[in-house]
Write an enzyme that holds these catalytic residues in place. Structure first.
Site: not given
Length: 182
Positions: A9, A33
């Site tokens: 992540d 995003d």
């Protein structure tokens, strides 16, 4: 400059810069995003609105990059770049390479030493992840040859010393590991 790839992540990394695979509106979206905007908190959206109002009223063009603070992320800054959209006919590899190179330039201008990239354009924008990996790794290697060997007046290296590709699935990780091994 050391370059590696990992599965994970990007919003959790402790690096100077995380690169956001943004859309031209800079107002959040899906994928990387959306994850970056969610993890950074509402001040990131405010900062992006300011960038749009002052520097890019028509949106950030493909291949360009702009920085904001990272707010609630562990990183210090977010560098936003807009990748080419394969589905919209944006298929020039130079457009994709520009995302990585301009992000590096912006990061160096900030004084960053470490940077993490996602697989820009390999998600919703439809580029083949193997092609993205080849272009991304090639771009960073070209950067390394062109700039990372430069030395400042005190003899220390200027610019980025560590770059990481933080990838969202095993297929992307495999593609980037193959590109790094080539």
């Amino acid at each position: 400059m050391r370059i590696d790839a990992a599965l994970g992540d990007i919003t959790e990394l402790d690096v100077d810069v995380v690169v956001n695979a943004a859309n031209s509106a800079l107002l959040g979206g899906g994928g990387v995003d959306g994850a970056i905007h969610a993890a950074a908190g509402p001040k990131l959206l405010e900062a992006c609105r300011e960038v749009r109002a002052t520097r890019y009223p028509d949106g950030l063009p493909v291949g360009e990059a702009v920085a904001t603070d990272a707010f609630d992320l562990r990183a210090r800054w977010v560098v936003h770049t807009v990748g080419p959209n394969w589905h919209a006919g944006e298929r020039d590899p130079a457009m994709l390479a520009a995302c990585f190179l301009t992000s590096m330039e912006v990061a160096v201008d900030l004084g960053a030493r470490s940077i993490a990239f996602p697989a820009i354009s390999a998600g919703a924008y439809g580029w083949d992840v193997d092609e993205v990996a080849r272009i991304a790794v090639g771009s960073l290697r070209a950067w390394k040859v062109g700039t990372a060997q430069d030395r400042g007046p005190d003899g220390t290296p200027n610019g980025i010393t560590y770059a990481r590709f933080e990838l969202f699935n095993a297929r992307a990780l495999d593609a980037f590991q193959r590109a790094l091994a080539a």
